[in-house]
Motif scaffolding. Structure first.
Motif, PDB file in Angstrom:
ATOM      1  N   ASN A  66       0.818  -1.217   0.000  1.00  0.00           N
ATOM      2  CA  ASN A  66       0.000   0.000   0.000  1.00  0.00           C
ATOM      3  C   ASN A  66       0.855   1.271   0.000  1.00  0.00           C
ATOM      4  O   ASN A  66       0.446   2.307   0.512  1.00  0.00           O
ATOM      5  CB  ASN A  66      -0.957   0.007   1.198  1.00  0.00           C
ATOM      6  N   LYS A  67       2.054   1.217  -0.607  1.00  0.00           N
ATOM      7  CA  LYS A  67       2.910   2.396  -0.780  1.00  0.00           C
ATOM      8  C   LYS A  67       2.688   2.917  -2.191  1.00  0.00           C
ATOM      9  O   LYS A  67       3.536   2.756  -3.088  1.00  0.00           O
ATOM     10  CB  LYS A  67       4.378   2.049  -0.535  1.00  0.00           C
ATOM     11  N   LEU A  68       1.528   3.529  -2.381  1.00  0.00           N
ATOM     12  CA  LEU A  68       1.082   3.849  -3.733  1.00  0.00           C
ATOM     13  C   LEU A  68       1.809   5.042  -4.345  1.00  0.00           C
ATOM     14  O   LEU A  68       1.887   5.154  -5.563  1.00  0.00           O
ATOM     15  CB  LEU A  68      -0.432   4.114  -3.705  1.00  0.00           C
ATOM     16  N   THR A  69       2.325   5.956  -3.527  1.00  0.00           N
ATOM     17  CA  THR A  69       3.003   7.141  -4.082  1.00  0.00           C
ATOM     18  C   THR A  69       4.254   6.732  -4.852  1.00  0.00           C
ATOM     19  O   THR A  69       4.463   7.123  -6.012  1.00  0.00           O
ATOM     20  CB  THR A  69       3.376   8.112  -2.958  1.00  0.00           C
ATOM     21  N   LEU A  70       5.103   5.927  -4.217  1.00  0.00           N
ATOM     22  CA  LEU A  70       6.310   5.479  -4.893  1.00  0.00           C
ATOM     23  C   LEU A  70       5.980   4.525  -6.042  1.00  0.00           C
ATOM     24  O   LEU A  70       6.664   4.504  -7.071  1.00  0.00           O
ATOM     25  CB  LEU A  70       7.251   4.816  -3.879  1.00  0.00           C
TER      26      LEU A  70
ATOM     27  N   THR B 129       3.362   4.689  -8.006  1.00  0.00           N
ATOM     28  CA  THR B 129       2.941   5.497  -9.162  1.00  0.00           C
ATOM     29  C   THR B 129       4.139   6.097  -9.868  1.00  0.00           C
ATOM     30  O   THR B 129       4.195   6.144 -11.109  1.00  0.00           O
ATOM     31  CB  THR B 129       2.002   6.618  -8.681  1.00  0.00           C
ATOM     32  N   ILE B 130       5.126   6.569  -9.097  1.00  0.00           N
ATOM     33  CA  ILE B 130       6.331   7.166  -9.704  1.00  0.00           C
ATOM     34  C   ILE B 130       7.089   6.125 -10.512  1.00  0.00           C
ATOM     35  O   ILE B 130       7.581   6.405 -11.618  1.00  0.00           O
ATOM     36  CB  ILE B 130       7.229   7.772  -8.605  1.00  0.00           C
ATOM     37  N   MET B 131       7.176   4.882  -9.991  1.00  0.00           N
ATOM     38  CA  MET B 131       7.947   3.845 -10.682  1.00  0.00           C
ATOM     39  C   MET B 131       7.242   3.336 -11.934  1.00  0.00           C
ATOM     40  O   MET B 131       7.897   2.908 -12.893  1.00  0.00           O
ATOM     41  CB  MET B 131       8.216   2.675  -9.727  1.00  0.00           C
ATOM     42  N   THR B 132       5.926   3.379 -11.953  1.00  0.00           N
ATOM     43  CA  THR B 132       5.196   2.797 -13.085  1.00  0.00           C
ATOM     44  C   THR B 132       4.676   3.833 -14.070  1.00  0.00           C
ATOM     45  O   THR B 132       4.139   3.465 -15.120  1.00  0.00           O
ATOM     46  CB  THR B 132       4.015   1.962 -12.561  1.00  0.00           C
ATOM     47  N   ALA B 133       4.783   5.125 -13.740  1.00  0.00           N
ATOM     48  CA  ALA B 133       4.256   6.152 -14.645  1.00  0.00           C
ATOM     49  C   ALA B 133       5.025   6.190 -15.953  1.00  0.00           C
ATOM     50  O   ALA B 133       4.436   6.344 -17.033  1.00  0.00           O
ATOM     51  CB  ALA B 133       4.304   7.525 -13.951  1.00  0.00           C
TER      52      ALA B 133
ATOM     53  N   GLN C  40       6.883  14.679  -7.456  1.00  0.00           N
ATOM     54  CA  GLN C  40       7.378  13.343  -7.806  1.00  0.00           C
ATOM     55  C   GLN C  40       8.884  13.237  -7.589  1.00  0.00           C
ATOM     56  O   GLN C  40       9.389  12.181  -7.191  1.00  0.00           O
ATOM     57  CB  GLN C  40       7.025  13.028  -9.257  1.00  0.00           C
ATOM     58  N   MET C  41       9.627  14.338  -7.841  1.00  0.00           N
ATOM     59  CA  MET C  41      11.083  14.314  -7.631  1.00  0.00           C
ATOM     60  C   MET C  41      11.405  14.092  -6.157  1.00  0.00           C
ATOM     61  O   MET C  41      12.300  13.304  -5.811  1.00  0.00           O
ATOM     62  CB  MET C  41      11.695  15.630  -8.124  1.00  0.00           C
TER      63      MET C  41
ATOM     64  N   LYS D  57      13.317  10.854  -4.354  1.00  0.00           N
ATOM     65  CA  LYS D  57      14.481  10.976  -3.467  1.00  0.00           C
ATOM     66  C   LYS D  57      14.258  10.241  -2.157  1.00  0.00           C
ATOM     67  O   LYS D  57      15.183   9.633  -1.608  1.00  0.00           O
ATOM     68  CB  LYS D  57      14.773  12.457  -3.204  1.00  0.00           C
ATOM     69  N   LEU D  58      13.025  10.308  -1.645  1.00  0.00           N
ATOM     70  CA  LEU D  58      12.733   9.615  -0.392  1.00  0.00           C
ATOM     71  C   LEU D  58      12.788   8.099  -0.541  1.00  0.00           C
ATOM     72  O   LEU D  58      13.201   7.385   0.374  1.00  0.00           O
ATOM     73  CB  LEU D  58      11.359  10.042   0.132  1.00  0.00           C
TER      74      LEU D  58
END
Length: 605
Positions: free
Chosen positions: A508-512, A514-518, A537-538, A542-543
């Motif tokens: 359920n870590k959807l933010t990262l 989305t960044i990896m699959t966008a 997203q940048m 980084k996080l």
């Protein structure tokens, strides 16, 4: 009963050799008289009470003496010398410029200069406090001073040379009088005390000489006062009581207590000083001077800078051997800072007491720092030589406050121990951190319960405790290190990349996720380029960068992989988000939808 004459007048020098502490000037004047190279104007300048007017009178008397000795001194028996000593000489005139500073006074003096001397070869004018003359009086005096008659000599005396016009200075020979040294002044006072039948202690005379601040007249005035106070028994105790001077003993007691870390004794001694009426600012200034004297006595070559009697000098030598230079320098820095902040502090007593308490804990602080350094060195010796992924973290925990952290060197010849490698995604193992062994508790020497400090290796870094949580945790969550650098193919990379993205989705870590699959990442050697569309997203990349790399490096067996975010321009065609926008996009592709909507009377939800 005979009239009492103060020592400053009774023992005023009458010859060049009896002048105290100004041999560089008296020698020059004697040579000028002997070689008959007398200037037309002299300017004697210097602080008060150092012999300016005295030397001017001796010079005037010697110039007109009829029987100058071989040592170039006035005989004191000729008519010229006697008339000068009786104050009725027609050839030597004294003018007080403080009360005769107008143009009329200078014009009257100029008229007198035109008359040749009746007795003697020269007509001499001594003008005291010449800086008090007005601007107009200086201007009226210029011509006469520059081109006086051959028989006229002017001797000017002042304590403020900077107030005299440069045109006056250029017409005079300038003699700068020095402050009289403490040793010379104390010897002169001892000679006067012997003549007056006064018993004295050398320490007391040195205190008077120090209090006079280079002025012999001030020293003689204090000498007369204390002789009357002590009934001709001049002791050190009588001097400090009469002049309200802080005793040396207080400073010696405080430094002894500071060396023993006896803070209670220090505070009690300071309270005793305040109860006797001494100012706390005066005390801290005296303490700074005392510490400076202890540092001076550390080196035999600088011992001459100590202006005290032999008894006090011996006490300084004894105490300086007991206290280290590090403690003295730190204490001097603390007292100097306290003196700077004293006047602006609202609670001045607390300001001084805080400085004293800091001094009492200096020895423990130095011991703590040395203990931390040695413990860190021992810890490094016990660590294995192979490269460890968490070695930097171990050093971070083990290093004491204020000590720099050292990065471990990676040894590529040996494999990375599994205990320090990040766990695989199939089985997540808990992260273990190497903790330093607790150091044996030590208590610094103290007195009456003060100064108890228990040094420990794991001292927190005070510079970081107020930083945000994300910044302090950044150093702890470090990248795994290893010695494997296998070649990575694009397919293998994308497979592991997508696998980790699915793992994030399941957690359920959807933010990262989305960044990896966008956008599909690009692999260029060991650098992974990830396209992002905005700064949000940048920051998210980084996080999550460290978590992604810790997974990919272990799975792909290449510990040189790095991730770099690449900002891309947004597409000009805006993606439809609302129901109305989505319908318009569908209508552009199939216009028949509008007819369908009207036929069945459909709306947009």
């Amino acid at each position: 009963m005979d009239n009492f004459i103060v020592s400053a007048r009774k023992y005023r020098p009458v010859t060049f050799d009896s002048v105290v502490g100004q041999q560089h000037i008296t020698g020059t004047l004697k040579n000028a008289i002997h070689n008959q190279q007398l200037a037309q104007a002299f300017l004697f300048c210097g602080p008060r009470g150092v012999g300016k007017t005295t030397c001017a009178r001796i010079l005037a008397k010697t110039i007109n003496c009829e029987n100058i000795s071989e040592n170039v001194e006035a005989c004191g028996t000729c008519d010229s010398c006697k008339s000068f000593q009786n104050g009725n000489s027609f050839s030597i005139h004294e003018l007080d410029a403080a009360s005769n500073n107008s143009v009329e006074d200078i014009r009257s003096l100029i008229d007198q200069v035109r008359i040749p001397p009746q007795t003697g070869k020269y007509k001499i004018y001594i003008i005291d406090e010449v800086h008090m003359l007005s601007q107009q009086a200086f201007n009226a005096f210029l011509k006469t001073l520059e081109e006086p008659p051959s028989y006229a000599i002017f001797i000017l005396a002042t304590t403020e040379k900077h107030k005299i016009l440069p045109t006056i200075l250029s017409r005079c020979q300038i003699f700068d009088f020095n402050r009289i040294k403490v040793e010379d002044m104390a010897n002169h006072l001892a000679a006067i005390a012997s003549k007056e039948g006064v018993t004295f202690e050398a320490d007391g005379l040195h205190v008077i000489a120090q209090k006079a601040d280079g002025g012999l007249r001030d020293a003689l005035s204090m000498f007369d006062q204390i002789v009357s106070f002590s009934n001709k028994n001049l002791t050190y105790k009588a001097v400090i009581d009469n002049l309200n001077i802080l005793d040396y003993d207080y400073f010696f007691q405080i430094l002894d207590a500071v060396n023993k870390e006896d803070a209670a004794n220090v505070l009690l001694t300071f309270d005793q000083i305040l109860n006797k009426g001494f100012d706390a600012g005066h005390f801290i200034a005296g303490l700074s001077s005392h510490i400076r004297n202890l540092l001076v006595t550390k080196d035999p070559s600088t011992l001459k800078l100590l202006e005290t009697s032999e008894n006090v000098k011996k006490r300084y030598l004894d105490q300086s051997q007991l206290i280290s230079s590090g403690i003295l320098l730190s204490a001097l820095n603390i007292s100097n800072q306290c003196e700077v902040n004293y006047r602006t502090s609202k609670n001045q007593r607390l300001q001084v007491e805080l400085a004293l308490l800091k001094m009492c804990h200096l020895a423990s602080a130095i011991q703590l720092a040395n203990h931390g350094i040695s413990a860190n060195a021992e810890l490094k010796k016990k660590l294995p030589e192979s490269g460890l992924s968490n070695t930097a973290q171990v050093a971070s925990v083990a290093a004491p406050a204020g000590q720099p952290k050292e990065s471990p060197a990676i040894n590529p010849a040996k494999p990375v121990p599994s205990a320090f490698v990040a766990p695989t995604p199939e089985k997540k193992a808990p992260v273990e951190q190497a903790a330093p062994a607790p150091a044996p508790t030590q208590s610094a020497p103290s007195g009456n319960g003060w100064g108890q400090i228990k040094p420990s290796i794991a001292v927190p870094d005070l510079k970081k405790i107020f930083l945000p949580k994300s910044e302090t945790d950044k150093e702890e969550n470090e990248l795994v290190q290893g010695s494997e650098f296998l070649e990575v193919t694009t397919n293998a990379f994308l497979g592991k990349w997508n696998a980790f993205a699915e793992k994030l989705k399941s957690e359920n870590k959807l933010t990262l996720f989305t960044i990896m699959t966008a956008n599909t990442p690009t692999l260029q050697g060991t650098k992974i380029l990830v396209e992002v569309e905005n700064m949000v997203q940048m920051d998210g990349l980084k996080l999550g960068k460290i978590d992604i790399l810790n997974y990919l490096r272990v799975q792909l067996r290449n510990f040189a992989l790095e991730i770099e975010g690449v900002m891309v321009e947004k597409s000009k065609e805006r993606k439809p988000y609302t129901s109305q926008e989505k319908y318009q996009a569908m209508l552009a592709k199939n216009p028949a939808l509008e007819q369908l909507r009207k036929t069945f009377d459909l709306g947009l939800s």
